[in-house]
Scaffold this motif. Structure first.
Motif, PDB file in Angstrom:
ATOM      1  N   MET A  17      76.294   2.952 -33.142  1.00 48.09           N
ATOM      2  CA  MET A  17      75.990   4.340 -32.873  1.00 48.09           C
ATOM      3  C   MET A  17      75.895   4.534 -31.366  1.00 48.09           C
ATOM      4  O   MET A  17      75.304   3.736 -30.658  1.00 48.09           O
ATOM      5  CB  MET A  17      74.675   4.724 -33.527  1.00 48.09           C
ATOM      6  CG  MET A  17      74.623   4.624 -35.042  1.00 48.09           C
ATOM      7  SD  MET A  17      75.489   5.926 -35.925  1.00 48.09           S
ATOM      8  CE  MET A  17      74.672   7.384 -35.367  1.00 48.09           C
ATOM      9  N   ASN A  18      76.499   5.615 -30.922  1.00 47.33           N
ATOM     10  CA  ASN A  18      76.399   5.966 -29.514  1.00 47.33           C
ATOM     11  C   ASN A  18      76.278   7.478 -29.388  1.00 47.33           C
ATOM     12  O   ASN A  18      76.115   8.172 -30.389  1.00 47.33           O
ATOM     13  CB  ASN A  18      77.603   5.415 -28.733  1.00 47.33           C
ATOM     14  CG  ASN A  18      78.918   5.927 -29.282  1.00 47.33           C
ATOM     15  OD1 ASN A  18      79.027   7.069 -29.694  1.00 47.33           O
ATOM     16  ND2 ASN A  18      79.930   5.076 -29.289  1.00 47.33           N
ATOM     17  N   ALA A  19      76.382   7.987 -28.189  1.00 46.23           N
ATOM     18  CA  ALA A  19      76.175   9.417 -27.958  1.00 46.23           C
ATOM     19  C   ALA A  19      77.211  10.288 -28.657  1.00 46.23           C
ATOM     20  O   ALA A  19      76.981  11.478 -28.869  1.00 46.23           O
ATOM     21  CB  ALA A  19      76.192   9.703 -26.462  1.00 46.23           C
TER      22      ALA A  19
ATOM     23  N   LYS B 120      82.420  11.993 -32.704  1.00 47.78           N
ATOM     24  CA  LYS B 120      82.778  13.333 -32.245  1.00 47.78           C
ATOM     25  C   LYS B 120      83.829  13.304 -31.140  1.00 47.78           C
ATOM     26  O   LYS B 120      84.640  14.208 -31.041  1.00 47.78           O
ATOM     27  CB  LYS B 120      81.537  14.069 -31.752  1.00 47.78           C
ATOM     28  CG  LYS B 120      80.497  14.290 -32.845  1.00 47.78           C
ATOM     29  CD  LYS B 120      79.299  15.060 -32.336  1.00 47.78           C
ATOM     30  CE  LYS B 120      78.404  14.151 -31.529  1.00 47.78           C
ATOM     31  NZ  LYS B 120      77.138  14.796 -31.148  1.00 47.78           N
ATOM     32  N   LYS B 121      83.834  12.264 -30.334  1.00 51.85           N
ATOM     33  CA  LYS B 121      84.758  12.186 -29.199  1.00 51.85           C
ATOM     34  C   LYS B 121      86.193  11.934 -29.671  1.00 51.85           C
ATOM     35  O   LYS B 121      87.128  12.562 -29.188  1.00 51.85           O
ATOM     36  CB  LYS B 121      84.311  11.093 -28.246  1.00 51.85           C
ATOM     37  CG  LYS B 121      85.103  11.011 -26.966  1.00 51.85           C
ATOM     38  CD  LYS B 121      84.522   9.990 -26.025  1.00 51.85           C
ATOM     39  CE  LYS B 121      85.248   9.969 -24.701  1.00 51.85           C
ATOM     40  NZ  LYS B 121      84.648   8.992 -23.793  1.00 51.85           N
ATOM     41  N   THR B 122      86.371  11.013 -30.608  1.00 48.14           N
ATOM     42  CA  THR B 122      87.717  10.671 -31.075  1.00 48.14           C
ATOM     43  C   THR B 122      88.118  11.432 -32.332  1.00 48.14           C
ATOM     44  O   THR B 122      89.253  11.311 -32.785  1.00 48.14           O
ATOM     45  CB  THR B 122      87.814   9.160 -31.368  1.00 48.14           C
ATOM     46  OG1 THR B 122      86.915   8.829 -32.433  1.00 48.14           O
ATOM     47  CG2 THR B 122      87.512   8.340 -30.129  1.00 48.14           C
ATOM     48  N   ASN B 123      87.181  12.197 -32.910  1.00 49.37           N
ATOM     49  CA  ASN B 123      87.425  12.959 -34.129  1.00 49.37           C
ATOM     50  C   ASN B 123      87.856  12.046 -35.285  1.00 49.37           C
ATOM     51  O   ASN B 123      88.770  12.355 -36.035  1.00 49.37           O
ATOM     52  CB  ASN B 123      88.448  14.068 -33.895  1.00 49.37           C
ATOM     53  CG  ASN B 123      88.431  15.097 -34.992  1.00 49.37           C
ATOM     54  OD1 ASN B 123      87.398  15.328 -35.614  1.00 49.37           O
ATOM     55  ND2 ASN B 123      89.564  15.708 -35.246  1.00 49.37           N
TER      56      ASN B 123
ATOM     57  N   LEU C 299      72.113  12.745 -38.945  1.00 48.68           N
ATOM     58  CA  LEU C 299      71.301  12.295 -37.815  1.00 48.68           C
ATOM     59  C   LEU C 299      72.227  11.925 -36.674  1.00 48.68           C
ATOM     60  O   LEU C 299      73.165  11.153 -36.861  1.00 48.68           O
ATOM     61  CB  LEU C 299      70.460  11.085 -38.222  1.00 48.68           C
ATOM     62  CG  LEU C 299      69.544  10.492 -37.155  1.00 48.68           C
ATOM     63  CD1 LEU C 299      68.464  11.483 -36.760  1.00 48.68           C
ATOM     64  CD2 LEU C 299      68.940   9.208 -37.645  1.00 48.68           C
ATOM     65  N   ASP C 300      71.971  12.466 -35.489  1.00 49.30           N
ATOM     66  CA  ASP C 300      72.753  12.060 -34.335  1.00 49.30           C
ATOM     67  C   ASP C 300      71.890  11.225 -33.403  1.00 49.30           C
ATOM     68  O   ASP C 300      70.726  10.967 -33.688  1.00 49.30           O
ATOM     69  CB  ASP C 300      73.379  13.264 -33.623  1.00 49.30           C
ATOM     70  CG  ASP C 300      72.374  14.193 -32.972  1.00 49.30           C
ATOM     71  OD1 ASP C 300      71.198  13.802 -32.829  1.00 49.30           O
ATOM     72  OD2 ASP C 300      72.761  15.312 -32.605  1.00 49.30           O
ATOM     73  N   ASN C 301      72.469  10.769 -32.294  1.00 46.11           N
ATOM     74  CA  ASN C 301      71.762   9.842 -31.413  1.00 46.11           C
ATOM     75  C   ASN C 301      70.565  10.473 -30.716  1.00 46.11           C
ATOM     76  O   ASN C 301      69.729   9.777 -30.172  1.00 46.11           O
ATOM     77  CB  ASN C 301      72.720   9.273 -30.368  1.00 46.11           C
ATOM     78  CG  ASN C 301      73.090  10.299 -29.316  1.00 46.11           C
ATOM     79  OD1 ASN C 301      73.478  11.419 -29.648  1.00 46.11           O
ATOM     80  ND2 ASN C 301      72.997   9.927 -28.069  1.00 46.11           N
ATOM     81  N   GLN C 302      70.431  11.794 -30.752  1.00 46.80           N
ATOM     82  CA  GLN C 302      69.313  12.468 -30.107  1.00 46.80           C
ATOM     83  C   GLN C 302      68.178  12.737 -31.088  1.00 46.80           C
ATOM     84  O   GLN C 302      67.204  13.378 -30.757  1.00 46.80           O
ATOM     85  CB  GLN C 302      69.797  13.775 -29.480  1.00 46.80           C
ATOM     86  CG  GLN C 302      70.809  13.553 -28.387  1.00 46.80           C
ATOM     87  CD  GLN C 302      71.411  14.850 -27.896  1.00 46.80           C
ATOM     88  OE1 GLN C 302      71.197  15.917 -28.488  1.00 46.80           O
ATOM     89  NE2 GLN C 302      72.172  14.776 -26.826  1.00 46.80           N
TER      90      GLN C 302
END
Length: 60
Positions: free
Chosen positions: A1-3, A19-22, A46-49
């Motif tokens: 898991m990352n940002a 989300k970055k690479t879709n 749940l996201d990284n934040q």
């Protein structure tokens, strides 16, 4: 898991979405309670934040 990751859990599936690479990875699972009943979670995101939701999946 990352940002750029989003973790989603639903009935029989754990999905990690980048989300970055879709792109996403779908990990099926078969879990049971101590009583032998299938484990069925409420849909959770749940996201990284630490942002989470219980009733729906957010589409970015």
């Amino acid at each position: 898991m990352n940002a750029d990751s989003l973790l989603m859990v639903s009935n029989g599936h754990i999905t990690v979405y980048n989300k970055k690479t879709n792109r996403y990875t779908d990990l099926p699972y078969d879990a049971h309670t101590v009583y032998g009943m299938p484990f069925i979670p409420t849909a959770v995101e749940l996201d990284n934040q630490g942002n989470a939701g219980l009733a729906a999946i957010t589409v970015y």
